[in-house]
Design a protein around this motif. Structure first.
Motif, short mmCIF file in Angstrom:
data_model
loop_
_atom_site.label_atom_id
_atom_site.label_comp_id
_atom_site.label_asym_id
_atom_site.label_seq_id
_atom_site.Cartn_x
_atom_site.Cartn_y
_atom_site.Cartn_z
N THR A 140 -11.42 15.66 16.25
CA THR A 140 -12.27 17.13 15.76
C THR A 140 -12.32 17.15 14.21
O THR A 140 -13.34 17.87 13.93
CB THR A 140 -10.98 18.05 16.23
OG1 THR A 140 -10.72 18.28 17.78
CG2 THR A 140 -11.54 19.56 15.84
N ARG A 143 -15.30 15.09 13.32
CA ARG A 143 -16.60 16.09 13.70
C ARG A 143 -16.77 17.26 12.60
O ARG A 143 -18.06 17.32 12.26
CB ARG A 143 -16.27 16.42 15.01
CG ARG A 143 -17.54 16.92 15.48
CD ARG A 143 -17.64 17.22 17.09
NE ARG A 143 -16.53 18.19 17.30
CZ ARG A 143 -15.52 17.76 18.32
NH1 ARG A 143 -15.45 16.45 18.84
NH2 ARG A 143 -14.53 18.32 18.71
N ALA A 144 -15.87 17.90 12.20
CA ALA A 144 -16.09 19.03 11.45
C ALA A 144 -16.48 18.41 9.93
O ALA A 144 -17.38 19.15 9.40
CB ALA A 144 -14.60 19.80 11.16
N THR A 147 -19.96 17.31 10.46
CA THR A 147 -20.94 18.54 10.64
C THR A 147 -21.35 18.99 9.34
O THR A 147 -22.52 19.35 8.99
CB THR A 147 -20.23 19.62 11.35
OG1 THR A 147 -19.98 19.10 12.87
CG2 THR A 147 -21.15 20.84 11.57
N GLU A 151 -25.33 19.62 7.56
CA GLU A 151 -25.80 21.07 7.63
C GLU A 151 -26.79 21.15 6.41
O GLU A 151 -27.77 21.91 6.94
CB GLU A 151 -24.48 21.65 7.05
CG GLU A 151 -23.57 22.39 7.92
CD GLU A 151 -23.89 23.20 8.94
OE1 GLU A 151 -25.13 24.23 8.51
OE2 GLU A 151 -23.38 23.45 9.92
N GLU A 162 -23.26 20.39 14.96
CA GLU A 162 -21.80 20.01 15.63
C GLU A 162 -22.19 18.90 16.80
O GLU A 162 -21.45 18.14 16.92
CB GLU A 162 -21.13 21.31 16.16
CG GLU A 162 -20.85 22.15 15.11
CD GLU A 162 -21.96 23.18 14.70
OE1 GLU A 162 -23.24 23.05 14.89
OE2 GLU A 162 -21.55 24.11 13.88
N GLN A 163 -23.16 19.12 17.35
CA GLN A 163 -23.54 18.39 18.40
C GLN A 163 -24.08 17.02 18.04
O GLN A 163 -23.95 15.77 18.44
CB GLN A 163 -24.95 18.95 19.48
CG GLN A 163 -24.94 18.18 20.88
CD GLN A 163 -26.01 18.93 21.57
OE1 GLN A 163 -26.59 19.81 21.30
NE2 GLN A 163 -25.63 18.50 23.19
N THR A 166 -21.11 15.02 17.17
CA THR A 166 -20.48 14.58 18.29
C THR A 166 -21.10 13.19 18.76
O THR A 166 -20.59 12.07 19.37
CB THR A 166 -20.21 15.39 19.32
OG1 THR A 166 -19.63 16.64 18.90
CG2 THR A 166 -19.48 14.86 20.65
#
Length: 203
Positions: A140, A143-144, A147, A151, A162-163, A166
């Motif tokens: 998690t 992934r953040a 992300t 951006e 986010e996808q 992943t």
């Protein structure tokens, strides 16, 4: 001040480590030894490598098993990878950012694989600790961080950052290994991820 008093002043002992600092130092020393020797590594060997007495280990760890568990937890920790992801220059083109991210995450997986592989040869309970909440939390947080790298190009992405993050992690974690083909470089992996498997001619 006389020379002897001055020497005594300059020879003051360095402050001792706190229990937490000593614990971290022992873990850092133990991890490469565990990678090499597995669970057969002795606390005496770890103590010699750390430059401390063996008894010092047992002042911060109840026993060898607790030390091994702490080393696995450190290997699972995403902190090092997250720091590396956070240091990537977001002004770079997206392919370059993702290539650096791939290298950082591959290094994280290699570290984890080395220590878990060493402790897993003899079976036992240690390998099982990599499953569950610890791994989920690590994924998690990674992934953040990914992300955030995506951006700046949010408007150009087909799916939310986010996808995409992943999917990228999934590709890294499941990258197949074939005997007759060399592994993809980070740049090649990113190229396939961003542009698909078809060559420009085939398109």
């Amino acid at each position: 001040m006389t020379a002897s008093k001055e020497n005594q002043t300059t020879r003051r002992r360095a402050p001792g480590m706190s229990p937490e600092q000593r614990r971290e130092m022992i873990i850092r020393t133990a991890i490469p030894l565990i990678t090499e020797y597995g669970s057969a590594v002795t606390t005496a060997k770890i103590a010699r490598a750390a430059g401390i007495g063996e008894g010092t280990i047992f002042r911060v760890f109840a026993d060898k098993d607790e030390l091994l568990q702490a080393c696995i937890a450190e290997a699972l920790s995403p902190e090092h990878a997250i720091r590396e992801l956070g240091a990537i220059d977001v002004s770079q083109p997206l392919p370059d950012r993702l290539a650096e991210a791939a290298e950082a995450l591959q290094a994280q997986m290699d570290r984890l694989g080395a220590i878990i592989g060493s402790l897993g040869h003899g079976g036992g309970k240690h390998p099982g600790t990599v499953r569950g909440a610890g791994r989920d939390e690590s994924t998690t947080r990674i992934r953040a961080a990914l992300t955030e790298l995506l951006e700046p190009d949010k408007a150009a992405l087909r799916r939310p950052p986010e996808q995409i993050a992943t999917l990228f992690i999934g590709l890294l974690f499941t990258q197949p290994r074939t005997e007759d083909e060399p592994d993809l470089t980070s740049q090649e992996l990113v190229e396939v991820f961003l542009h698909g498997a078809l060559s420009e001619v085939a398109k």
